[in-house]
Design a protein around this motif. Structure first.
Motif, PDB file in Angstrom:
ATOM      1  N   PHE A   1      10.283  -1.221   5.282  1.00 35.85           N
ATOM      2  CA  PHE A   1       9.908  -2.201   6.311  1.00 35.85           C
ATOM      3  C   PHE A   1      10.372  -3.572   5.847  1.00 35.85           C
ATOM      4  O   PHE A   1       9.948  -4.047   4.799  1.00 35.85           O
ATOM      5  N   ALA A   2      11.232  -4.204   6.621  1.00 32.16           N
ATOM      6  CA  ALA A   2      11.879  -5.460   6.197  1.00 32.16           C
ATOM      7  C   ALA A   2      11.048  -6.681   6.575  1.00 32.16           C
ATOM      8  O   ALA A   2      11.584  -7.693   7.041  1.00 32.16           O
ATOM      9  N   PHE A   3       9.737  -6.609   6.336  1.00 31.97           N
ATOM     10  CA  PHE A   3       8.872  -7.709   6.748  1.00 31.97           C
ATOM     11  C   PHE A   3       7.590  -7.658   5.936  1.00 31.97           C
ATOM     12  O   PHE A   3       7.101  -6.586   5.567  1.00 31.97           O
ATOM     13  N   GLY A   4       7.018  -8.848   5.670  1.00 32.84           N
ATOM     14  CA  GLY A   4       5.750  -8.919   4.975  1.00 32.84           C
ATOM     15  C   GLY A   4       4.959 -10.180   5.269  1.00 32.84           C
ATOM     16  O   GLY A   4       3.761 -10.139   5.435  1.00 32.84           O
ATOM     17  N   ASN A   5       5.654 -11.339   5.354  1.00 34.87           N
ATOM     18  CA  ASN A   5       4.975 -12.615   5.543  1.00 34.87           C
ATOM     19  C   ASN A   5       5.696 -13.417   6.621  1.00 34.87           C
ATOM     20  O   ASN A   5       6.868 -13.768   6.461  1.00 34.87           O
TER      21      ASN A   5
ATOM     22  N   SER B   1      -0.567  -7.889  -0.712  1.00 40.51           N
ATOM     23  CA  SER B   1       0.466  -7.316   0.160  1.00 40.51           C
ATOM     24  C   SER B   1       1.472  -6.519  -0.663  1.00 40.51           C
ATOM     25  O   SER B   1       1.489  -6.583  -1.902  1.00 40.51           O
ATOM     26  N   GLN B   2       2.357  -5.765   0.028  1.00 37.43           N
ATOM     27  CA  GLN B   2       3.233  -4.823  -0.662  1.00 37.43           C
ATOM     28  C   GLN B   2       4.711  -5.082  -0.411  1.00 37.43           C
ATOM     29  O   GLN B   2       5.522  -4.182  -0.577  1.00 37.43           O
TER      30      GLN B   2
ATOM     31  N   GLY C   1       0.725  -2.166   5.637  1.00 38.51           N
ATOM     32  CA  GLY C   1      -0.308  -1.711   4.719  1.00 38.51           C
ATOM     33  C   GLY C   1      -1.393  -0.980   5.475  1.00 38.51           C
ATOM     34  O   GLY C   1      -1.448  -1.008   6.711  1.00 38.51           O
ATOM     35  N   PRO C   2      -2.295  -0.277   4.764  1.00 36.53           N
ATOM     36  CA  PRO C   2      -3.343   0.510   5.418  1.00 36.53           C
ATOM     37  C   PRO C   2      -4.180  -0.332   6.381  1.00 36.53           C
ATOM     38  O   PRO C   2      -4.606  -1.438   6.047  1.00 36.53           O
ATOM     39  N   GLY C   3      -4.383   0.187   7.584  1.00 37.73           N
ATOM     40  CA  GLY C   3      -5.192  -0.500   8.580  1.00 37.73           C
ATOM     41  C   GLY C   3      -4.483  -1.597   9.339  1.00 37.73           C
ATOM     42  O   GLY C   3      -5.090  -2.247  10.202  1.00 37.73           O
ATOM     43  N   GLN C   4      -3.170  -1.832   9.088  1.00 40.42           N
ATOM     44  CA  GLN C   4      -2.441  -2.904   9.756  1.00 40.42           C
ATOM     45  C   GLN C   4      -1.167  -2.416  10.449  1.00 40.42           C
ATOM     46  O   GLN C   4      -0.403  -3.230  10.961  1.00 40.42           O
TER      47      GLN C   4
END
Length: 732
Positions: free
Chosen positions: A702-706, A305-306, A130-133
């Motif tokens: 992107f295969a990741f978020g948490n 989150s996205q 996400g933006p800024g990360q």
């Protein structure tokens, strides 16, 4: 004939034969970094090409792309780059550099950002938290998809200010920016610690000492299956003392529509709001002195989150707890230049702060921290970077540079996990890295056609690192003295052809990171070296430009951020890597007004040995696709009193892997995106339309978020659905 700013000392070749004044000036100024602009029937003003143009509504008479190296303007103006800390004509730089002209992007997308640039630069890849990360990777030099303690492999630079050390890309909105230069390959000699993959260099428009100018822009955006939002930006340039002192101010607000539905909680949950601004003051008391002072701030607030956990076809997630993030960025810089005879002395200092905070649903990991029931993980990170340099280079050309630098980077992080009844401190880190260095680079002509360029940096780094975890505290100090060299051999058979072979090396210092079993562990320095064989060609009429590069990279003791069993991120040395790659790009103008371009990148980026020396058969480095490509077309024409432009870009992101860890070796990518654009311009008014992902393609970006739930199932980050952006710009 006139000149703005510091008077240059520049030798030019003799001219013979009959030619127009324009042709004569083009030949005289070729390779000098200067350009002549006609101001009247018989008058010209000479400017440095990198001297920013006054703020204005985009005019469709300006060329639309410098995305392939090298790409001149529609009038044949040479491309000048400053990423190597002095003015250089791109046609003579023995290095792989891509340049994106931001005046082009302003036609269609006022909210230009790093992701938009990545689609136009071969070999540049991003994560997508996400933006800024997000983290940037160039030419396969990718260590991890996770934001952990390791230093970034790409250094983000704004003019003379280094913005990042171990922080993610701040994702600055590229408003009132002249161009973005992406230097590919190790940049250790000029940039020091880090910069293993290269440099992402943002070049802003500078204050104009003579002209009052500016623009205002309004935008509206609609996302399919999502929201409708609005934004805008403004630029004003004010000479306070004519030809001596000027102020330039930039402000912007950008609301990004959300499109991920958090089932049972919020529809279109992942909306984002960005606001920021920039002030720049330029003072030139006489022809020998120039003083620039600037400040910038940007805040990005993301509501959720996205990622999703069903498939990349879905835009719905069943989330128990919202996962917002906040990124606040500030920077101040001052640069003083003094011309002394045939050399320029430049002193620059800057201070950067970046605060990144985010919250995650950590319920799956509650028992691992002695908690029960739903829990929320809160992580607060504070980064600061102070950088000071003194540099000397010739005033007439960029054939050498030497200087001294001091850098200090501080990182503080504090993470906690809490339920409704209890909370625990997950980890706390305090890291300080200082570097003192002397550096230089020199070009030595061997003959009329051959030249040798050598660079080196002698440095000493000191790291003070303290890690405090749930039950343990460890402190360590690490010192390292190192040497980062580069060398390139260039052959110029004509002024339109360049063949070069370059070798460069860079490294990152080691440090201390959280480890398993509540102990802190040390990771060692890693070092990367690259051989790059490149070729650039431009035909006599400047309607065809070709660029090709083949490179081999070896990477020892790779520092890699990885997931601990409890979901926290630590750093270790993963082993030895090697990267083989090829890049091809071209731009062609077959007829007046029509321009075609494209590029393709192939990367074979592998972890070939573990840190223990075990050989591996197939363990690809993360995030970067093996194959990627783009094709672009644009056409300029007139409709009565209007100037018009239509354009399209198709970009392909090949298959990639999330991580070389066996438990997270998950695929992603493998999709193509079509973007279409149009613009109309008359007098001071410009209307723009941009349709991103015009075919509404679904793919996993992107295969990741948490990190707390990824071990229990796959995660996907869908490509943003079809998005339409309208803009109207009024300039004066």
């Amino acid at each position: 004939m006139g000149w703005d700013g510091l008077l240059p000392v520049q030798r030019t070749p003799p001219l013979h034969g009959q030619m127009t004044a324009n042709e004569a000036l083009d030949r005289l100024l070729a390779g000098t970094g200067l350009v002549a602009r006609k101001t009247g029937p018989h008058t010209y003003r000479i400017r440095r090409f990198s001297t920013p143009r006054a703020a204005r509504a985009p005019t469709l008479q300006v060329h639309v792309s410098k995305r392939v190296e090298p790409v001149p303007s529609a009038t044949g103006t040479e491309i000048v780059v400053t990423g190597q800390k002095r003015l250089q004509n791109l046609a003579r730089v023995p290095m792989s550099i891509s340049v994106v002209d931001l005046d082009d992007i302003r036609f269609f997308n006022a909210a230009a950002d790093t992701r938009l640039i990545a689609r136009s630069v071969d070999g540049l890849a991003l994560t997508n938290l996400g933006p800024g990360q997000n983290r940037q990777f160039i030419r396969g030099v990718a260590d991890s998809p996770f934001d952990g303690p390791s230093q970034s492999t790409v250094a983000v630079q704004l003019d003379n200010t280094r913005l990042t050390f171990d922080a993610p890309d701040p994702d600055l909105r590229l408003v009132d920016v002249d161009q973005v230069e992406v230097l590919k390959g190790p940049q250790g000699p000029l940039y020091g610690s880090g910069a293993l993959g290269g440099i992402y260099h943002i070049v802003t428009h500078k204050p104009d000492l003579a002209t009052v100018s500016g623009h205002m822009r309004m935008t509206g955006q609609a996302v399919q299956h999502g929201q409708i939002t609005a934004g805008g930006d403004a630029v004003i340039n004010l000479p306070l003392v004519n030809d001596t002192l000027a102020l330039r101010a930039v402000g912007y607000v950008d609301h990004r529509a959300g499109w991920i539905d958090n089932i049972g909680r919020t529809a279109d949950a992942n909306s984002a709001a960005t606001f920021g601004g920039r002030l720049a003051l330029r003072w030139q008391p006489d022809s020998a002195w120039s003083i620039d002072i600037s400040g910038i701030l940007q805040n990005v607030d993301v509501a959720d989150s996205q990622y999703v956990n069903t498939s990349h076809e879905s835009i719905k997630r069943e989330g128990r707890i919202p996962e917002p993030s906040d990124s606040d960025f500030k920077a101040m810089a001052a640069t003083v230049q003094r011309r002394m005879g045939s050399v320029n002395l430049l002193a620059t200092t800057s201070y950067v702060t970046q605060k990144i905070s985010y919250k995650l649903d950590s319920s799956n990991a509650s028992p691992l921290f002695g908690l029960s029931g739903p829990s929320r993980f809160t992580d607060d990170n504070r980064y600061s970077l102070w950088n000071t340099e003194i540099r000397v280079s010739p005033s007439g050309n960029g054939r050498w540079i030497t200087g001294l630098s001091y850098m200090e980077a501080n990182t503080r992080s504090h993470a906690a996990i809490a339920t409704l009844a209890d909370s625990v401190v997950a980890e706390s880190m305090n890291r300080k890295v200082t570097e003192i260095a002397v550096f230089g680079e020199f070009e030595i002509p061997l003959s009329r056609q051959f030249s040798l360029t050598g660079g080196a940096r002698l440095f000493q780094t000191k790291e003070e690192n303290e890690a405090a975890e749930t039950i343990a505290r460890t402190t360590e100090k690490i010192r390292k003295t190192g040497f980062s060299p580069s060398a390139s051999l260039a052959w110029h058979p004509t002024d339109r052809n360049l063949l070069y072979l370059r070798y460069a090396r860079a490294l990152r210092p080691g440090g201390l990171a959280p480890g398993a079993n509540d102990t802190a562990r040390r990771f060692e320095s890693d070092e990367l070296g690259t051989f790059d064989l490149g070729y650039r060609h431009e035909n006599r009429s400047k309607t065809l430009q070709l660029a090709a590069s083949a490179f081999i990279t070896t990477w020892n003791d790779i520092q890699s951020d990885y997931l601990l069993p409890n979901g926290l991120v630590s750093t270790r040395n993963a082993g030895q890597g090697r990267i083989h790659g090829v890049e091809l790009s071209a731009t062609w103008q077959p007829v007046e007004g029509l321009k075609l371009g494209g590029g393709i990148t192939y990367l074979d980026a592998m972890l070939v040995k573990t840190q223990g020396g075990a050989k591996l058969d197939d363990r690809r480095l993360p995030v970067v696709p093996k194959l990627s490509g783009r094709f672009e077309a644009q056409y300029r024409f007139t409709m009565g009193t209007w100037r018009a432009l239509i354009a399209g870009q198709a970009s392909y992101t090949g298959h990639a892997r999330l991580s070389f860890d066996e438990n997270l070796d998950r695929s992603m990518g493998g999709y193509a995106i079509l973007t279409t654009s149009a613009a109309l311009s008359r007098d001071h008014l410009t209307l723009g339309l941009n349709i991103d992902n015009a075919l509404n393609v679904r793919g996993d970006s992107f295969a990741f978020g948490n990190p707390f739930s990824i071990m229990s199932g796959r995660q996907y980050t869908p490509v943003q659905p079809r998005t339409m952006t309208l803009s109207i710009t009024r300039a004066w």
